[in-house]
Motif scaffolding. Structure first.
Motif, PDB file in Angstrom:
ATOM      1  N   ARG A  26      69.410  12.413   7.752  1.00  0.00           N
ATOM      2  CA  ARG A  26      69.243  10.987   8.071  1.00  0.00           C
ATOM      3  C   ARG A  26      68.115  10.384   7.244  1.00  0.00           C
ATOM      4  NH1 ARG A  26      71.245   7.960  11.246  1.00  0.00           N
ATOM      5  NH2 ARG A  26      69.438   6.924  12.127  1.00  0.00           N
ATOM      6  N   ASN A  27      68.318   9.120   6.872  1.00  0.00           N
ATOM      7  CA  ASN A  27      67.317   8.344   6.140  1.00  0.00           C
ATOM      8  C   ASN A  27      66.965   8.929   4.776  1.00  0.00           C
ATOM      9  OD1 ASN A  27      67.069   6.394   8.273  1.00  0.00           O
ATOM     10  ND2 ASN A  27      65.842   7.899   9.372  1.00  0.00           N
ATOM     11  N   THR A  28      67.970   9.526   4.110  1.00  0.00           N
ATOM     12  CA  THR A  28      67.771  10.018   2.748  1.00  0.00           C
ATOM     13  C   THR A  28      68.921   9.556   1.867  1.00  0.00           C
ATOM     14  OG1 THR A  28      68.955  12.118   3.060  1.00  0.00           O
ATOM     15  CG2 THR A  28      66.573  12.116   3.552  1.00  0.00           C
ATOM     16  N   GLU A  29      68.715   9.669   0.584  1.00  0.00           N
ATOM     17  CA  GLU A  29      69.749   9.459  -0.416  1.00  0.00           C
ATOM     18  C   GLU A  29      69.623  10.590  -1.415  1.00  0.00           C
ATOM     19  OE1 GLU A  29      69.355   6.688  -3.593  1.00  0.00           O
ATOM     20  OE2 GLU A  29      67.177   6.633  -3.458  1.00  0.00           O
ATOM     21  N   ALA A  30      70.667  10.821  -2.183  1.00  0.00           N
ATOM     22  CA  ALA A  30      70.589  11.745  -3.313  1.00  0.00           C
ATOM     23  C   ALA A  30      70.668  10.907  -4.579  1.00  0.00           C
ATOM     24  CB  ALA A  30      71.725  12.756  -3.264  1.00  0.00           C
ATOM     25  N   GLN A  31      69.791  11.182  -5.528  1.00  0.00           N
ATOM     26  CA  GLN A  31      69.824  10.513  -6.822  1.00  0.00           C
ATOM     27  C   GLN A  31      70.295  11.520  -7.866  1.00  0.00           C
ATOM     28  OE1 GLN A  31      65.950   8.888  -7.662  1.00  0.00           O
ATOM     29  NE2 GLN A  31      66.066   7.408  -5.988  1.00  0.00           N
ATOM     30  N   VAL A  32      71.283  11.121  -8.661  1.00  0.00           N
ATOM     31  CA  VAL A  32      71.791  11.964  -9.736  1.00  0.00           C
ATOM     32  C   VAL A  32      71.144  11.471 -11.025  1.00  0.00           C
ATOM     33  CG1 VAL A  32      73.834  12.759 -10.977  1.00  0.00           C
ATOM     34  CG2 VAL A  32      73.937  12.365  -8.499  1.00  0.00           C
ATOM     35  N   ARG A  33      70.452  12.387 -11.696  1.00  0.00           N
ATOM     36  CA  ARG A  33      69.669  12.034 -12.884  1.00  0.00           C
ATOM     37  C   ARG A  33      70.064  12.917 -14.060  1.00  0.00           C
ATOM     38  NH1 ARG A  33      63.606  11.775 -10.247  1.00  0.00           N
ATOM     39  NH2 ARG A  33      64.090  10.345  -8.543  1.00  0.00           N
TER      40      ARG A  33
ATOM     41  N   LEU B  94      63.972   3.814   3.054  1.00  0.00           N
ATOM     42  CA  LEU B  94      63.421   2.930   4.074  1.00  0.00           C
ATOM     43  C   LEU B  94      64.510   2.010   4.592  1.00  0.00           C
ATOM     44  CD1 LEU B  94      60.097   1.831   2.332  1.00  0.00           C
ATOM     45  CD2 LEU B  94      60.382   3.527   4.148  1.00  0.00           C
ATOM     46  N   THR B  95      64.512   1.767   5.878  1.00  0.00           N
ATOM     47  CA  THR B  95      65.418   0.792   6.461  1.00  0.00           C
ATOM     48  C   THR B  95      64.697  -0.547   6.472  1.00  0.00           C
ATOM     49  OG1 THR B  95      66.415   2.492   7.840  1.00  0.00           O
ATOM     50  CG2 THR B  95      66.780   0.203   8.502  1.00  0.00           C
ATOM     51  N   VAL B  96      65.303  -1.546   5.866  1.00  0.00           N
ATOM     52  CA  VAL B  96      64.663  -2.860   5.807  1.00  0.00           C
ATOM     53  C   VAL B  96      65.497  -3.878   6.569  1.00  0.00           C
ATOM     54  CG1 VAL B  96      63.542  -2.405   3.590  1.00  0.00           C
ATOM     55  CG2 VAL B  96      65.775  -3.491   3.617  1.00  0.00           C
ATOM     56  N   LYS B  97      64.810  -4.850   7.122  1.00  0.00           N
ATOM     57  CA  LYS B  97      65.473  -5.978   7.765  1.00  0.00           C
ATOM     58  C   LYS B  97      65.480  -7.119   6.762  1.00  0.00           C
ATOM     59  CE  LYS B  97      63.927  -4.606  12.315  1.00  0.00           C
ATOM     60  NZ  LYS B  97      63.045  -4.905  13.447  1.00  0.00           N
ATOM     61  N   ILE B  98      66.595  -7.789   6.657  1.00  0.00           N
ATOM     62  CA  ILE B  98      66.729  -8.915   5.737  1.00  0.00           C
ATOM     63  C   ILE B  98      66.347 -10.191   6.470  1.00  0.00           C
ATOM     64  CG2 ILE B  98      68.307 -10.180   4.217  1.00  0.00           C
ATOM     65  CD1 ILE B  98      67.899  -7.186   3.453  1.00  0.00           C
ATOM     66  N   GLN B  99      65.459 -10.961   5.848  1.00  0.00           N
ATOM     67  CA  GLN B  99      65.025 -12.230   6.430  1.00  0.00           C
ATOM     68  C   GLN B  99      65.120 -13.307   5.365  1.00  0.00           C
ATOM     69  OE1 GLN B  99      60.928 -12.292   7.692  1.00  0.00           O
ATOM     70  NE2 GLN B  99      61.047 -14.370   8.489  1.00  0.00           N
ATOM     71  N   GLU B 100      65.982 -14.284   5.576  1.00  0.00           N
ATOM     72  CA  GLU B 100      66.057 -15.412   4.646  1.00  0.00           C
ATOM     73  C   GLU B 100      64.925 -16.375   4.958  1.00  0.00           C
ATOM     74  OE1 GLU B 100      69.042 -18.939   3.093  1.00  0.00           O
ATOM     75  OE2 GLU B 100      69.659 -17.695   4.784  1.00  0.00           O
ATOM     76  N   VAL B 101      64.203 -16.808   3.898  1.00  0.00           N
ATOM     77  CA  VAL B 101      63.091 -17.733   4.070  1.00  0.00           C
ATOM     78  C   VAL B 101      63.246 -18.892   3.087  1.00  0.00           C
ATOM     79  CG1 VAL B 101      61.518 -15.931   4.893  1.00  0.00           C
ATOM     80  CG2 VAL B 101      61.634 -16.448   2.443  1.00  0.00           C
ATOM     81  N   GLN B 102      62.506 -19.954   3.320  1.00  0.00           N
ATOM     82  CA  GLN B 102      62.527 -21.117   2.434  1.00  0.00           C
ATOM     83  C   GLN B 102      61.525 -20.971   1.291  1.00  0.00           C
ATOM     84  OE1 GLN B 102      64.895 -23.517   2.717  1.00  0.00           O
ATOM     85  NE2 GLN B 102      65.637 -22.123   4.307  1.00  0.00           N
TER      86      GLN B 102
END
Length: 146
Positions: free
Chosen positions: A57-64, A121-129
């Protein structure tokens, strides 16, 4: 301190080689081809590895890319780093491109790329002006000089 996590790997091809670290402390583990094929100059091909993975959980694999293939043969990973999302359960494939002047032969069992497991990281999206100002501002490409 133990930073160890478990990566579950399943062979989906009997010729698959389980990824492995070449040296203790390496960030990337080697990925191996199950294909025999040629990549002509300017061409890219999807190379199969014969494995599927279950990321923690909360990981990714990067192929390089592998630096030796890049230096000696001008072979690199086209979409570097390639991202494998936590929920993906399909076979891992590596898109290699030949930037060289000669055809390159990929052989079964050859090391073709590296895979690095990274936290996400889990991020929350917030639209702002408006956004806050920064020292850099909108300075982009080449804004710090050459």
């Amino acid at each position: 301190m133990n930073n160890s996590i478990t990566l579950k790997i399943k062979k989906v091809n009997p010729d698959a080689i389980i990824p492995q670290f070449a040296h203790e402390g390496d960030a990337g583990m080697d990925l191996f081809s199950v294909d025999d094929l040629d990549i002509n100059p300017g061409e890219c091909k999807l190379i199969k590895t014969g494995i599927t993975i279950e990321l923690p959980r909360n990981t990714e694999a990067q192929v390089r890319p592998r630096s030796g293939l890049a230096l000696k043969h001008q072979i690199t990973v086209l979409n570097t780093p390639g991202t494998i999302d936590e929920g993906y359960r399909g076979e891992i494939g590596v898109i290699l491109i030949n930037h060289g002047k000669e055809s390159f032969s990929v052989k079964k069992g050859m090391k073709i790329a590296q895979m690095v497991i990274k936290p996400v990281l889990t991020v929350k999206i917030q639209e702002v002006q408006e956004l806050t100002d920064s020292e850099r501002g909108t300075g982009g490409f080449g804004s710090t000089g050459f």
